[in-house]
Design a protein around this motif. Structure first.
Motif, PDB file in Angstrom:
ATOM      1  N   ILE A  73       0.649  -1.125   0.148  1.00 56.30           N
ATOM      2  CA  ILE A  73      -0.029   0.139  -0.055  1.00 56.30           C
ATOM      3  C   ILE A  73       0.986   1.287   0.044  1.00 56.30           C
ATOM      4  CG2 ILE A  73      -1.476   1.251   1.473  1.00 56.30           C
ATOM      5  CD1 ILE A  73      -2.904  -1.424   2.514  1.00 56.30           C
ATOM      6  N   ARG A  74       1.744   1.238   0.892  1.00 56.58           N
ATOM      7  CA  ARG A  74       2.714   2.545   0.862  1.00 56.58           C
ATOM      8  C   ARG A  74       3.511   2.579  -0.230  1.00 56.58           C
ATOM      9  NH1 ARG A  74       4.065  -0.235   5.656  1.00 56.58           N
ATOM     10  NH2 ARG A  74       6.318  -0.163   5.105  1.00 56.58           N
ATOM     11  N   GLU A  75       4.029   1.386  -0.923  1.00 59.70           N
ATOM     12  CA  GLU A  75       4.555   1.681  -2.274  1.00 59.70           C
ATOM     13  C   GLU A  75       3.824   2.370  -3.314  1.00 59.70           C
ATOM     14  OE1 GLU A  75       5.702  -2.329  -3.226  1.00 59.70           O
ATOM     15  OE2 GLU A  75       7.374  -2.190  -1.883  1.00 59.70           O
ATOM     16  N   LYS A  76       2.385   1.912  -3.351  1.00 60.80           N
ATOM     17  CA  LYS A  76       1.440   2.354  -4.553  1.00 60.80           C
ATOM     18  C   LYS A  76       1.137   3.892  -4.088  1.00 60.80           C
ATOM     19  CE  LYS A  76       1.287  -1.417  -6.777  1.00 60.80           C
ATOM     20  NZ  LYS A  76       1.890  -1.348  -7.948  1.00 60.80           N
ATOM     21  N   LEU A  77       1.025   4.299  -2.825  1.00 60.25           N
ATOM     22  CA  LEU A  77       0.820   5.811  -2.582  1.00 60.25           C
ATOM     23  C   LEU A  77       2.088   6.739  -2.849  1.00 60.25           C
ATOM     24  CD1 LEU A  77      -0.838   5.278   1.312  1.00 60.25           C
ATOM     25  CD2 LEU A  77      -1.934   5.901  -0.918  1.00 60.25           C
ATOM     26  N   ASP A  78       3.129   6.102  -2.695  1.00 64.11           N
ATOM     27  CA  ASP A  78       4.192   6.609  -3.150  1.00 64.11           C
ATOM     28  C   ASP A  78       4.416   6.885  -4.753  1.00 64.11           C
ATOM     29  OD1 ASP A  78       5.761   6.975  -0.599  1.00 64.11           O
ATOM     30  OD2 ASP A  78       6.602   5.087  -0.709  1.00 64.11           O
ATOM     31  N   GLU A  79       3.962   5.932  -5.421  1.00 64.58           N
ATOM     32  CA  GLU A  79       3.943   5.834  -6.781  1.00 64.58           C
ATOM     33  C   GLU A  79       2.839   6.876  -7.239  1.00 64.58           C
ATOM     34  OE1 GLU A  79       1.623   2.876  -9.880  1.00 64.58           O
ATOM     35  OE2 GLU A  79       3.158   1.904  -8.537  1.00 64.58           O
ATOM     36  N   LEU A  80       1.801   7.125  -6.595  1.00 64.12           N
ATOM     37  CA  LEU A  80       0.970   8.143  -6.649  1.00 64.12           C
ATOM     38  C   LEU A  80       1.178   9.650  -6.369  1.00 64.12           C
ATOM     39  CD1 LEU A  80      -2.524   5.905  -5.863  1.00 64.12           C
ATOM     40  CD2 LEU A  80      -1.617   6.718  -8.309  1.00 64.12           C
ATOM     41  N   GLY A  81       2.270   9.704  -5.550  1.00 69.60           N
ATOM     42  CA  GLY A  81       2.697  10.891  -5.070  1.00 69.60           C
ATOM     43  C   GLY A  81       1.730  11.481  -3.979  1.00 69.60           C
ATOM     44  N   ILE A  82       1.052  10.381  -3.035  1.00 74.86           N
ATOM     45  CA  ILE A  82       0.132  10.825  -1.839  1.00 74.86           C
ATOM     46  C   ILE A  82       0.843  10.458  -0.602  1.00 74.86           C
ATOM     47  CG2 ILE A  82      -1.752  10.164  -1.010  1.00 74.86           C
ATOM     48  CD1 ILE A  82      -3.052   9.083  -3.408  1.00 74.86           C
ATOM     49  N   PRO A  83       1.005  11.529   0.207  1.00 76.71           N
ATOM     50  CA  PRO A  83       1.732  11.586   1.487  1.00 76.71           C
ATOM     51  C   PRO A  83       0.818  10.678   2.285  1.00 76.71           C
ATOM     52  CG  PRO A  83       0.545  13.474   1.290  1.00 76.71           C
ATOM     53  CD  PRO A  83       0.492  12.956  -0.037  1.00 76.71           C
ATOM     54  N   TYR A  84       1.680   9.962   3.560  1.00 76.85           N
ATOM     55  CA  TYR A  84       0.711   9.179   4.447  1.00 76.85           C
ATOM     56  C   TYR A  84       1.542   8.972   5.754  1.00 76.85           C
ATOM     57  CZ  TYR A  84       4.316   6.012   2.662  1.00 76.85           C
ATOM     58  OH  TYR A  84       5.568   5.356   2.308  1.00 76.85           O
ATOM     59  N   LYS A  85       0.821   8.479   6.503  1.00 75.76           N
ATOM     60  CA  LYS A  85       1.607   8.247   8.010  1.00 75.76           C
ATOM     61  C   LYS A  85       1.178   6.746   8.389  1.00 75.76           C
ATOM     62  CE  LYS A  85       0.464  12.955  10.116  1.00 75.76           C
ATOM     63  NZ  LYS A  85      -0.215  13.546  11.107  1.00 75.76           N
ATOM     64  N   HIS A  86       2.599   6.233   8.890  1.00 74.89           N
ATOM     65  CA  HIS A  86       2.256   4.682   9.237  1.00 74.89           C
ATOM     66  C   HIS A  86       3.698   4.709  10.256  1.00 74.89           C
ATOM     67  CE1 HIS A  86       4.841   1.059   8.716  1.00 74.89           C
ATOM     68  NE2 HIS A  86       3.598   0.445   8.488  1.00 74.89           N
ATOM     69  N   PRO A  87       3.410   3.584  11.186  1.00 77.58           N
ATOM     70  CA  PRO A  87       2.224   2.796  11.462  1.00 77.58           C
ATOM     71  C   PRO A  87       1.080   3.385  12.401  1.00 77.58           C
ATOM     72  CG  PRO A  87       3.992   2.072  12.607  1.00 77.58           C
ATOM     73  CD  PRO A  87       4.406   3.197  12.073  1.00 77.58           C
ATOM     74  N   PHE A  88      -0.098   2.667  12.215  1.00 72.18           N
ATOM     75  CA  PHE A  88      -1.064   3.069  13.278  1.00 72.18           C
ATOM     76  C   PHE A  88      -1.421   1.509  13.416  1.00 72.18           C
ATOM     77  CE2 PHE A  88      -1.395   7.054  11.120  1.00 72.18           C
ATOM     78  CZ  PHE A  88      -1.427   8.067  12.048  1.00 72.18           C
ATOM     79  N   ALA A  89      -1.806   1.276  14.552  1.00 77.36           N
ATOM     80  CA  ALA A  89      -2.278   0.059  15.111  1.00 77.36           C
ATOM     81  C   ALA A  89      -1.441  -1.101  14.515  1.00 77.36           C
ATOM     82  CB  ALA A  89      -3.662  -0.208  14.759  1.00 77.36           C
ATOM     83  N   VAL A  90      -0.206  -0.956  14.571  1.00 78.67           N
ATOM     84  CA  VAL A  90       0.904  -2.002  14.044  1.00 78.67           C
ATOM     85  C   VAL A  90       1.159  -1.967  12.366  1.00 78.67           C
ATOM     86  CG1 VAL A  90       1.532  -4.489  14.014  1.00 78.67           C
ATOM     87  CG2 VAL A  90       0.213  -3.692  15.844  1.00 78.67           C
ATOM     88  N   THR A  91       0.230  -2.329  11.779  1.00 78.67           N
ATOM     89  CA  THR A  91       0.317  -2.145  10.226  1.00 78.67           C
ATOM     90  C   THR A  91      -0.591  -1.093   9.514  1.00 78.67           C
ATOM     91  OG1 THR A  91      -1.270  -3.868  10.004  1.00 78.67           O
ATOM     92  CG2 THR A  91       0.847  -4.570  10.190  1.00 78.67           C
ATOM     93  N   GLY A  92      -1.265  -0.456  10.232  1.00 79.47           N
ATOM     94  CA  GLY A  92      -2.319   0.641   9.494  1.00 79.47           C
ATOM     95  C   GLY A  92      -1.504   1.761   8.809  1.00 79.47           C
ATOM     96  N   VAL A  93      -2.093   2.127   7.924  1.00 78.63           N
ATOM     97  CA  VAL A  93      -1.650   3.124   6.796  1.00 78.63           C
ATOM     98  C   VAL A  93      -2.924   4.228   6.675  1.00 78.63           C
ATOM     99  CG1 VAL A  93      -0.609   4.016   4.940  1.00 78.63           C
ATOM    100  CG2 VAL A  93      -0.283   1.647   5.696  1.00 78.63           C
ATOM    101  N   VAL A  94      -2.408   5.479   6.804  1.00 76.90           N
ATOM    102  CA  VAL A  94      -3.567   6.591   6.413  1.00 76.90           C
ATOM    103  C   VAL A  94      -2.734   7.534   5.520  1.00 76.90           C
ATOM    104  CG1 VAL A  94      -4.627   8.629   7.502  1.00 76.90           C
ATOM    105  CG2 VAL A  94      -4.545   6.243   8.797  1.00 76.90           C
ATOM    106  N   GLY A  95      -3.337   7.656   4.382  1.00 72.71           N
ATOM    107  CA  GLY A  95      -2.972   8.747   3.408  1.00 72.71           C
ATOM    108  C   GLY A  95      -3.842  10.051   3.454  1.00 72.71           C
TER     109      GLY A  95
END
Length: 442
Positions: A73-95
């Motif tokens: 998921i993080r790789e795809k968000l990077d590909e799209l140029g979308i910033p995100y935060k990680h981790p939440f609740a061990v593995t969660g991602v928020v873009g």
């Protein structure tokens, strides 16, 4: 007019004539879903989502173990140029897409798989023995990334911020609650989620205002007696007999104590005790689940389950201890869709699919930890159809034969994107009026 001013005006006219003006930015809100759906059906976008879905499907991960899924998921968000935060609740991602300012609206997808062996034979079958995506969470992630791709491509339309929530451990682990506790949804005003449904036709959706999924909990009980030889039962205290009476009595909670018009469920799915045909064991362990559509009924059901187990065991001269395992398997509240968001959803979905393909859903006894979000903000969950025109009977969720019709991916991606973008357009913060009693000084 001076010569220099004339040159300036001509230059400005030439400059603006060279800037392409997209008709998409002159769209009415009603046109947005069709534009998004057209984009989602492009071969390169569709294939992109399918590739994501299949990669996740081949490599299923259980709750709080979704490390490779989270990485993808993080790789795809990077590909799209979308910033995100990680981790939440061990593995969660928020873009995050948009201005980073209010209003904030969230879209949620769950990431975890089930502990079961896949029985569907196809090229992209699970490579992990005893684990499979048997509930469609792989498709949910692919569609949310598809929605992210749509929104990012059309981000000039945004009037606020879209929050992309990739959540772990929906299947009993209460990942939604842990995401909230970790602060993953700060400032969010509303949240939307979908769930694939093999009983609905492709291109159809269904939902309802109010309760759509039941509140759910689990219980486990150890019933202890006195073991001995099965040939001389008078010297033993039989916990198997006691447990059998307990199970029968638990069924009376629904059949004889519940209002027939108020749906409830108590089911025992686990019974373990003894290892030999001629030995009465010392103890038996049973476990199960209970469901209801209101907090009050749910609490009453929990109380009565414990009372029935302890007292019915005592009738058979046994002792019983009951554990509801709330730390490992937190109780899920009922999933209750916001009334205003229901009206909004029906409007957006009808603009995409046509009103005849937006169906009324029946309440279901399944649990959904999306309900944790609905405890703190307006939330809305809907069902997305998978059934194609061939009429093939698709297996239900949590079946080892469950499979996803990938033709549904553009529908889910476009609808999620439309719900978020139009929500922001329709919920702009009010601009305070100037104080009419205050006059400018002369």
């Amino acid at each position: 007019m001076g010569f220099s001013k004339l040159v300036f005006l001509i230059s400005v006219h030439i400059l603006f004539s060279l800037i392409p003006i997209s008709s998409e930015f002159e769209l009415t809100p009603q046109e947005i879903p069709k534009i998004f759906f057209k984009f989602a059906k492009k071969a390169e976008v569709f294939d992109w989502m399918v590739g994501i879905r299949r990669k996740i499907h081949e490599n299923p991960e259980l709750g709080y173990e979704e490390f490779e899924t989270s990485k993808l998921i993080r790789e795809k968000l990077d590909e799209l140029g979308i910033p995100y935060k990680h981790p939440f609740a061990v593995t969660g991602v928020v873009g995050y897409i948009g201005s980073g300012k209010p209003p904030f609206v969230a879209l949620r997808a769950d990431m975890d798989a089930l502990a079961m062996q896949e029985m569907v034979e196809w090229e992209h079958k699970s490579k992990i023995h005893g684990k499979m995506h048997g509930c469609g969470h792989d498709a949910h992630v692919a569609m949310l990334l598809g929605a992210a791709k749509i929104i990012q491509e059309h981000k000039q339309m945004l009037k606020g911020t879209v929050v992309l929530v990739f959540q772990p451990a929906e299947e009993g682990g209460g990942g939604g609650k842990k995401m909230l506790d970790a602060g993953a949804l700060e400032n969010v005003e509303a949240i939307f989620a979908l769930h694939v449904d093999p009983d609905l036709l492709l291109g159809e959706v269904a939902s309802r205002a109010g309760p759509i999924f039941a509140g759910s909990g689990f219980f486990e009980a150890v019933i202890s007696g006195k073991g001995g030889h099965a040939a001389i039962p008078q010297h033993s205290i039989d916990p198997i007999l006691a447990a059998s009476n307990v199970i029968v009595s638990l069924q009376h909670l629904v059949s004889r104590e519940a209002d027939p018009l108020d749906s409830q469920v108590v089911s025992v799915g686990h019974f373990q005790g003894g290892g030999a045909f001629n030995v009465i064991p010392d103890s038996v362990t049973i476990g199960g689940t209970f469901r209801a559509f209101s907090k009050k009924v749910f609490a009453q059901l929990k109380k009565r389950i414990e009372e029935v187990i302890v007292r019915q065991a005592a009738v058979q001269r046994c002792n019983a201890t009951v554990n509801f395992n709330e730390d490992e398997k937190p109780f899920f509240p009922p999933t209750i869709n916001d009334k205003d968001l229901h009206e909004y959803f029906h409007k957006v979905a009808a603009d995409l699919l046509g009103s005849s393909r937006v169906k009324d859903a029946q309440m279901r006894m399944g649990g959904e930890d999306f309900s944790f979000y609905q405890q703190v903000m307006p939330g809305y969950m809907y069902l997305l159809g998978l059934q194609d025109e061939t009429g093939e009977n698709l297996a239900s969720a949590h079946s080892p034969y469950f499979k996803v019709n990938e033709d549904a991916l553009p529908y889910g991606a476009a609808l999620q994107a439309s719900l978020a973008v139009r929500y922001l357009l329709e919920h702009q913060p009010e601009v305070p009026l100037r104080n009419s009693n205050k006059h400018d000084e002369l």
